[in-house]
Design an enzyme around this catalytic site. Structure first.
Site, PDB file in Angstrom:
ATOM      1  N   GLU A 100     -33.772 -50.777  56.558  1.00  0.00           N
ATOM      2  CA  GLU A 100     -33.304 -50.993  57.941  1.00  0.00           C
ATOM      3  C   GLU A 100     -34.502 -51.094  58.890  1.00  0.00           C
ATOM      4  OE1 GLU A 100     -32.221 -48.681  55.873  1.00  0.00           O
ATOM      5  OE2 GLU A 100     -30.031 -48.496  55.964  1.00  0.00           O
ATOM      6  N   GLU A 157     -27.597 -33.381  55.579  1.00  0.00           N
ATOM      7  CA  GLU A 157     -28.494 -33.958  54.577  1.00  0.00           C
ATOM      8  C   GLU A 157     -29.233 -32.836  53.838  1.00  0.00           C
ATOM      9  OE1 GLU A 157     -30.413 -38.158  54.885  1.00  0.00           O
ATOM     10  OE2 GLU A 157     -32.017 -36.785  55.392  1.00  0.00           O
ATOM     11  N   LYS A 192     -41.321 -42.556  57.547  1.00  0.00           N
ATOM     12  CA  LYS A 192     -42.137 -41.708  56.672  1.00  0.00           C
ATOM     13  C   LYS A 192     -42.627 -42.523  55.466  1.00  0.00           C
ATOM     14  CE  LYS A 192     -41.852 -37.578  53.815  1.00  0.00           C
ATOM     15  NZ  LYS A 192     -41.126 -36.362  53.472  1.00  0.00           N
ATOM     16  N   GLY A 199     -38.116 -35.776  56.492  1.00  0.00           N
ATOM     17  CA  GLY A 199     -37.720 -36.695  57.568  1.00  0.00           C
ATOM     18  C   GLY A 199     -36.943 -36.005  58.672  1.00  0.00           C
ATOM     19  N   ARG A 200     -35.980 -35.187  58.300  1.00  0.00           N
ATOM     20  CA  ARG A 200     -35.118 -34.538  59.298  1.00  0.00           C
ATOM     21  C   ARG A 200     -35.800 -33.336  59.964  1.00  0.00           C
ATOM     22  NH1 ARG A 200     -33.379 -34.511  54.213  1.00  0.00           N
ATOM     23  NH2 ARG A 200     -33.101 -32.552  53.082  1.00  0.00           N
ATOM     24  N   LYS A 231     -28.234 -46.974  48.868  1.00  0.00           N
ATOM     25  CA  LYS A 231     -29.348 -47.886  49.172  1.00  0.00           C
ATOM     26  C   LYS A 231     -29.530 -48.898  48.036  1.00  0.00           C
ATOM     27  CE  LYS A 231     -32.300 -44.509  51.567  1.00  0.00           C
ATOM     28  NZ  LYS A 231     -33.593 -43.844  51.546  1.00  0.00           N
ATOM     29  N   HIS A 235     -11.089 -32.551  76.717  1.00  0.00           N
ATOM     30  CA  HIS A 235     -10.007 -33.500  77.013  1.00  0.00           C
ATOM     31  C   HIS A 235      -9.767 -34.442  75.843  1.00  0.00           C
ATOM     32  CE1 HIS A 235      -9.605 -32.174  81.174  1.00  0.00           C
ATOM     33  NE2 HIS A 235     -10.891 -31.917  81.059  1.00  0.00           N
TER      34      HIS A 235
HETATM   35  O1  F6P Z   1     -31.409 -41.480  54.621  1.00  0.00           O
HETATM   36  C1  F6P Z   1     -32.428 -40.992  53.829  1.00  0.00           C
HETATM   37  C2  F6P Z   1     -33.715 -40.872  54.542  1.00  0.00           C
HETATM   38  O2  F6P Z   1     -34.694 -40.761  53.572  1.00  0.00           O
HETATM   39  C3  F6P Z   1     -33.781 -39.700  55.530  1.00  0.00           C
HETATM   40  O3  F6P Z   1     -34.013 -38.499  54.897  1.00  0.00           O
HETATM   41  C4  F6P Z   1     -34.880 -40.135  56.411  1.00  0.00           C
HETATM   42  O4  F6P Z   1     -34.949 -39.384  57.590  1.00  0.00           O
HETATM   43  C5  F6P Z   1     -34.506 -41.578  56.622  1.00  0.00           C
HETATM   44  O5  F6P Z   1     -34.011 -42.002  55.357  1.00  0.00           O
HETATM   45  C6  F6P Z   1     -35.603 -42.474  57.075  1.00  0.00           C
HETATM   46  O6  F6P Z   1     -36.665 -42.505  56.177  1.00  0.00           O
HETATM   47  P1  F6P Z   1     -38.074 -43.070  56.567  1.00  0.00           P
HETATM   48  O7  F6P Z   1     -38.636 -42.241  57.663  1.00  0.00           O
HETATM   49  O8  F6P Z   1     -38.892 -42.996  55.316  1.00  0.00           O
HETATM   50  O9  F6P Z   1     -37.889 -44.496  57.024  1.00  0.00           O
END
Ligand code: F6P
Length: 550
Positions: free
Chosen positions: A217, A359, A211, A273-274, A514, A390
């Site tokens: 990452e 979240e 987003k 995002g979620r 972060k 199990h």
């Molecule tokens: O972990 C925080 C967060 O902002 C989530 O809400 C989001 O889904 C994820 O990081 C990834 O964010 P982006 O889509 O901006 O890479």
């Protein structure tokens, strides 16, 4: 913290009435509730779209449900719901509208943000996605060397990974079986390594989903993927345009990364995002299942959106599920909530819900900026049955904790199973029904004795029962049913956030980690003396450097 500094949900008459009712009910027994009302098994059920929702095995009476609905009314859950659907900026800490429901609105709907109808833009992106997905699936979109794309690797994390990865697994039976789909999220290089080690770069498309397009990452993995691709294709930079597309709200960053914005599929800041996998973030999924199935999934979401928007409180499934969660979380001190799908294809469903729920509602500060003094979001956990049976079901049955659970199952196995494997489905579902029965009704000492069990083992073999469950059943796990299930949980989470008076749409709690990671990194790589490192972390960093031979 003094009393004035807090929000006062738990001092409202509705809350107090529920607390009193809880005391009066005491240790109400499900066995007694069913004896008193033989129709409970059919009466305490709802139908929503293709979902049959049974809530009869809950520690509630009509009075409990009435009082819970009064709490919902007092906290104006439906007022906030309507504001959300209207596109008001209910995500106040980020000053944003919350309009994931617009992502599945029909073409002729009008939903305005700041006076502008957002629906045409939603459908324009869906159409572009559909066109691109068709070209990749048909082989018309080729890689740099002219070979067709056979592998799609989604790179994203959190909402930019869990949604598409979960839905891809859920709908695997509908996917293009001649293609390979992989989902890379972890900044641990092993994730990308394992995802691409057996792939041919000439046939691989990377879908970079972010987003913000600033997530470390994702940007790190995308940079490494780019290097892998160029290495494999002889270093011609032009290859990137045929092998990389971006899904983002941030065109500037996408261009800065080196992806042509002509290869970007857009979404908007009013999609959390979620809550985003039915936006452009679902592109990998759309390539996998095809645009028509993707639209069926959106239709499923919409069925539950409409239900949530229009069904009366007594028959409103997301409201009910949210309220039941509040009942256990706030009036029974339950700390967690298990989601237990009896479908191999839903193996990532609970992991997806963990982000959606935790979240959204894992917060101790209310919408008014004050600390709350009631419990908010539960720990959400679970894996597909029967594996869990199990492993950890022992604790649910005979442990000392109350763990409300949702059981999700299907009447039919997926079509492509052989007759022999399809025949196993009844056994799977026999376990499904047996578990909720055992959890609810247990086994009394007398019943154990009647089986001839020696007296010293009777306590061990007794099941107290009274463990509450919701059972959700549908005919089959189709794209539409998946959309319905996800929307059901999205709105359940919404209901709870509204009642607890928290902003379910921000996520400030993930920021500190972060920031600190960025600060700590030079200490690991260069041994830099990072100011502000606490003594424990300093010692750990030193131990790490020593182990790495630095
Ligand atoms: O972990 C925080 C967060 O902002 C989530 O809400 C989001 O889904 C994820 O990081 C990834 O964010 P982006 O889509 O901006 O890479």
């Amino acid at each position: 913290m003094n009393a004035e500094g807090r929000s006062r949900l738990n001092q409202t008459p509705e809350w107090t009435a529920l607390a009193k009712h809880r005391e009066e009910l005491g240790e109400v027994r499900l066995r007694e509730l069913f004896e008193a009302d033989p129709d409970r098994g059919t009466g305490y059920t709802l139908r929503v779209g293709d979902l049959y929702v049974d809530y009869s095995k809950h520690l509630v009476t009509d009075e409990t449900l009435r009082l819970l609905r009064e709490l919902a009314a007092a906290t104006d859950v439906f007022g906030l719901r309507d504001a959300m659907f209207r596109g008001e900026r209910i995500n106040t800490t980020e000053d944003r509208a919350v309009l994931h429901t617009a992502l599945r609105a029909p073409r002729d709907a009008v939903i305005e943000v700041d006076g502008e109808n957002v629906v045409p833009a939603v459908h324009a992106v869906l159409d572009r996605m559909a066109d691109f997905a068709r070209r990749v699936r048909s082989g018309e979109w080729t890689g740099h060397t002219g070979r067709r794309i056979r592998n799609v690797v989604n790179i994203g994390i959190g909402g930019s990974d869990l949604g598409p990865a979960m839905a891809y697994e859920a709908l695997r039976a509908y996917t293009a079986r001649d293609m390979t789909f992989r989902f890379v999220s972890n900044v641990d290089g092993a994730d990308l390594h394992e995802a691409v080690r057996d792939l041919d770069p000439a046939e691989t498309l990377f879908v970079v989903a972010s987003k913000t397009f600033t997530t470390i990452e994702t940007v790190t993995n995308a940079t490494s993927a780019r290097a892998w691709l160029l290495e494999g294709l002889g270093g011609d930079e032009k290859a990137v345009a045929r092998h990389f597309v971006a899904l983002s709200t941030n065109a500037e960053k996408v261009a800065g990364f080196g992806i042509d914005t002509a290869n970007m599929f857009e979404f908007w800041d009013w999609v959390g995002g979620r809550y985003s996998y039915d936006s452009a973030i679902g592109l990998s999924l759309m390539i996998a299942i095809g645009p028509d199935r993707f639209r069926e999934m959106l239709d499923g979401f919409r069925i539950v959106d409409e239900h949530f928007r229009t069904a009366p409180p007594e028959a409103n499934a997301p409201l009910l599920m949210g309220l039941l969660g509040v009942w256990y979380n706030n009036f029974h001190d339950a700390q967690s909530h298990a989601v237990l799908p009896y479908s191999h294809y839903l193996s990532k469903f609970t992991a997806y819900l963990q982000q959606l729920d935790m979240e959204s509602n894992g917060k101790y500060v209310g919408r008014d900026g004050r600390e709350v003094d009631w419990q908010t979001g539960p720990v959400v956990w679970g894996t597909p049955g029967t594996n869990g049976q199990h492993a950890y079901y022992q604790l649910i049955h005979q442990g000392t904790k109350l763990i409300p659970a949702d059981f999700i199952g299907f009447a039919e196995p997926v079509e492509e199973l052989s007759d022999r494997l399809a025949a196993q489905h009844d056994l799977l579902m026999a376990n499904f029904f047996a578990q909720t029965q055992a959890l609810a009704f247990g086994k009394t000492p007398d019943e154990v004795r009647a089986e001839g069990v020696p007296e010293e083992l009777v306590p061990h073999k007794t099941f107290q029962g009274n463990h509450p469950t919701t059972t959700i059943v549908a005919r089959a796990l189709t794209p539409s049913v998946l959309g319905q299930l996800v929307a059901l949980y999205e709105h359940k989470v919404f209901v709870q956030g509204a009642i607890w008076n928290i902003d379910s749409f921000d996520q400030w709690g993930v920021e500190l980690g972060k920031v600190l990671a960025k600060r700590v990194e030079p200490a690991l790589t260069e041994g830099a003396d990072v100011p502000g490192l606490d003594p424990s972390t300093k010692a750990l960093v030193a131990a790490y450097r020593e182990l790495r031979g630095r």
